[in-house]
Enzyme design. Structure first.
Site, mmCIF file in Angstrom:
data_model
loop_
_atom_site.group_PDB
_atom_site.id
_atom_site.type_symbol
_atom_site.label_atom_id
_atom_site.label_comp_id
_atom_site.label_asym_id
_atom_site.label_seq_id
_atom_site.Cartn_x
_atom_site.Cartn_y
_atom_site.Cartn_z
ATOM 1 N N ARG A 66 0.819 -1.208 0.000
ATOM 2 C CA ARG A 66 0.000 0.000 0.000
ATOM 3 C C ARG A 66 0.859 1.266 0.000
ATOM 4 O O ARG A 66 0.528 2.265 -0.650
ATOM 5 C CB ARG A 66 -0.936 -0.013 1.212
ATOM 6 C CG ARG A 66 -1.825 1.209 1.333
ATOM 7 C CD ARG A 66 -2.748 1.109 2.528
ATOM 8 N NE ARG A 66 -3.852 0.213 2.271
ATOM 9 C CZ ARG A 66 -5.020 0.596 1.724
ATOM 10 N NH1 ARG A 66 -5.188 1.849 1.364
ATOM 11 N NH2 ARG A 66 -5.974 -0.279 1.533
ATOM 12 N N ILE A 93 -8.598 4.238 0.720
ATOM 13 C CA ILE A 93 -8.126 5.150 1.750
ATOM 14 C C ILE A 93 -6.711 5.592 1.401
ATOM 15 O O ILE A 93 -5.835 4.761 1.142
ATOM 16 C CB ILE A 93 -8.158 4.477 3.130
ATOM 17 C CG1 ILE A 93 -9.603 4.145 3.512
ATOM 18 C CG2 ILE A 93 -7.514 5.371 4.183
ATOM 19 C CD1 ILE A 93 -9.721 3.322 4.771
ATOM 20 N N LEU A 94 -6.486 6.884 1.388
ATOM 21 C CA LEU A 94 -5.167 7.423 1.085
ATOM 22 C C LEU A 94 -4.303 7.414 2.337
ATOM 23 O O LEU A 94 -4.767 7.768 3.420
ATOM 24 C CB LEU A 94 -5.295 8.840 0.541
ATOM 25 C CG LEU A 94 -6.052 8.965 -0.777
ATOM 26 C CD1 LEU A 94 -6.327 10.427 -1.091
ATOM 27 C CD2 LEU A 94 -5.280 8.302 -1.912
ATOM 28 N N ASN A 108 -13.215 15.530 0.094
ATOM 29 C CA ASN A 108 -13.940 14.298 -0.221
ATOM 30 C C ASN A 108 -15.435 14.553 -0.087
ATOM 31 O O ASN A 108 -15.868 15.345 0.751
ATOM 32 C CB ASN A 108 -13.515 13.182 0.739
ATOM 33 C CG ASN A 108 -14.105 11.828 0.366
ATOM 34 O OD1 ASN A 108 -14.382 11.560 -0.796
ATOM 35 N ND2 ASN A 108 -14.309 10.980 1.357
ATOM 36 N N THR A 109 -16.223 13.875 -0.905
ATOM 37 C CA THR A 109 -17.667 13.895 -0.756
ATOM 38 C C THR A 109 -18.105 12.605 -0.073
ATOM 39 O O THR A 109 -17.441 11.567 -0.181
ATOM 40 C CB THR A 109 -18.383 14.001 -2.114
ATOM 41 O OG1 THR A 109 -18.149 12.808 -2.868
ATOM 42 C CG2 THR A 109 -17.891 15.209 -2.891
ATOM 43 N N HIS A 110 -19.250 12.676 0.608
ATOM 44 C CA HIS A 110 -19.742 11.513 1.352
ATOM 45 C C HIS A 110 -21.271 11.546 1.359
ATOM 46 O O HIS A 110 -21.864 12.586 1.643
ATOM 47 C CB HIS A 110 -19.211 11.553 2.786
ATOM 48 C CG HIS A 110 -19.650 10.394 3.613
ATOM 49 N ND1 HIS A 110 -19.094 9.141 3.489
ATOM 50 C CD2 HIS A 110 -20.607 10.283 4.570
ATOM 51 C CE1 HIS A 110 -19.686 8.304 4.333
ATOM 52 N NE2 HIS A 110 -20.606 8.980 5.000
ATOM 53 N N SER A 137 -22.234 15.258 2.538
ATOM 54 C CA SER A 137 -21.242 16.147 3.147
ATOM 55 C C SER A 137 -20.033 16.282 2.231
ATOM 56 O O SER A 137 -19.720 15.375 1.458
ATOM 57 C CB SER A 137 -20.766 15.580 4.495
ATOM 58 O OG SER A 137 -21.835 15.307 5.366
ATOM 59 N N ASP A 142 -8.520 13.878 6.177
ATOM 60 C CA ASP A 142 -7.430 13.677 7.117
ATOM 61 C C ASP A 142 -7.086 12.190 7.132
ATOM 62 O O ASP A 142 -7.504 11.443 6.245
ATOM 63 C CB ASP A 142 -7.770 14.220 8.509
ATOM 64 C CG ASP A 142 -8.960 13.522 9.149
ATOM 65 O OD1 ASP A 142 -9.383 12.444 8.653
ATOM 66 O OD2 ASP A 142 -9.487 14.045 10.157
ATOM 67 N N GLY A 144 -8.075 9.842 9.110
ATOM 68 C CA GLY A 144 -9.148 8.960 9.542
ATOM 69 C C GLY A 144 -10.079 8.616 8.392
ATOM 70 O O GLY A 144 -9.871 9.026 7.243
ATOM 71 N N ASP A 146 -13.450 9.416 7.005
ATOM 72 C CA ASP A 146 -14.552 10.385 7.044
ATOM 73 C C ASP A 146 -14.565 11.179 8.348
ATOM 74 O O ASP A 146 -15.622 11.506 8.894
ATOM 75 C CB ASP A 146 -15.905 9.688 6.830
ATOM 76 C CG ASP A 146 -15.994 9.001 5.479
ATOM 77 O OD1 ASP A 146 -15.419 9.530 4.514
ATOM 78 O OD2 ASP A 146 -16.621 7.930 5.390
#
Length: 199
Positions: A66, A93-94, A108-110, A137, A142, A144, A146
């Protein structure tokens, strides 16, 4: 001069399409200059190509681990000199190495009203919880899942008879509109120092 936007997307690319459509307006302050996906079959790459935007697949399976993928993706994104990196339905996930390359420049959109219903199944989770209102949202990214600071949220009512598909389709409509608005606010020259968009 338009701000340079790099979009990461894993699927159909409807959020990307909203940005591509928005940039046709001379008043929109950004332009998508690169699109990356972790999936070779992502429709987002097709959409990018139709608009003459460079698209590239960066699959995690093609790297030793990764961390190597994270570094390679960061290098490729950095080559486009982005003012803002937009995760638009990107399902990976970055890692910290990517995030540290673009501090304060990744959103990011969620499909949920964060901090409620984080993770990959926000729409399903809202339905299972019996929520009467959910929504979408846009957040700063960051380390974490979301957990970043919320830039904007838009509510969507849960209707009688809604299933995951019908509810998600209505959320996507407001999600696209909100993403275009937030990106515009973030990259507009007089607002580049601001990180507080009203919800």
């Amino acid at each position: 001069m338009s701000a340079r936007l790099v979009v990461l997307a894993s699927g159909a690319g409807t959020l990307l399409q909203a940005l591509l459509d928005a940039q046709r307006d001379p008043g929109f302050p950004g332009a998508v200059v690169g699109v990356f996906s972790d999936r070779a079959d992502a429709q987002a790459l097709v959409r990018a190509g139709r608009h003459g935007v460079a698209g590239e697949v960066v699959r995690m399976a093609d790297f030793a681990d990764r961390g190597a993928w994270d570094r390679a993706l960061a290098d490729k994104v950095a080559a486009h000199r982005p003012d803002l990196v937009v995760l638009a339905g990107f399902m990976k996930i970055l890692g910290p190495e990517f995030l540290h390359r673009f501090p304060g420049r990744i959103i990011n959109t969620h499909p949920g009203l964060l901090p409620a219903y984080p993770g990959a199944h926000a729409v399903r989770d809202a339905l299972e919880a019996g929520a009467s209102i959910t929504g979408a949202s846009v957040i700063w990214v960051d380390e974490g899942v979301d957990t970043g600071a919320v830039l904007a949220r838009t509510e969507v009512p849960v209707l009688d008879g809604d299933d995951e598909s019908s509810l998600h389709e209505r959320i996507k409509i407001v999600e696209r509109e909100m993403l275009v608005r937030v990106v515009s606010e973030l990259v507009r020259p007089q607002r580049t120092s601001s990180s507080g968009i009203r919800t």
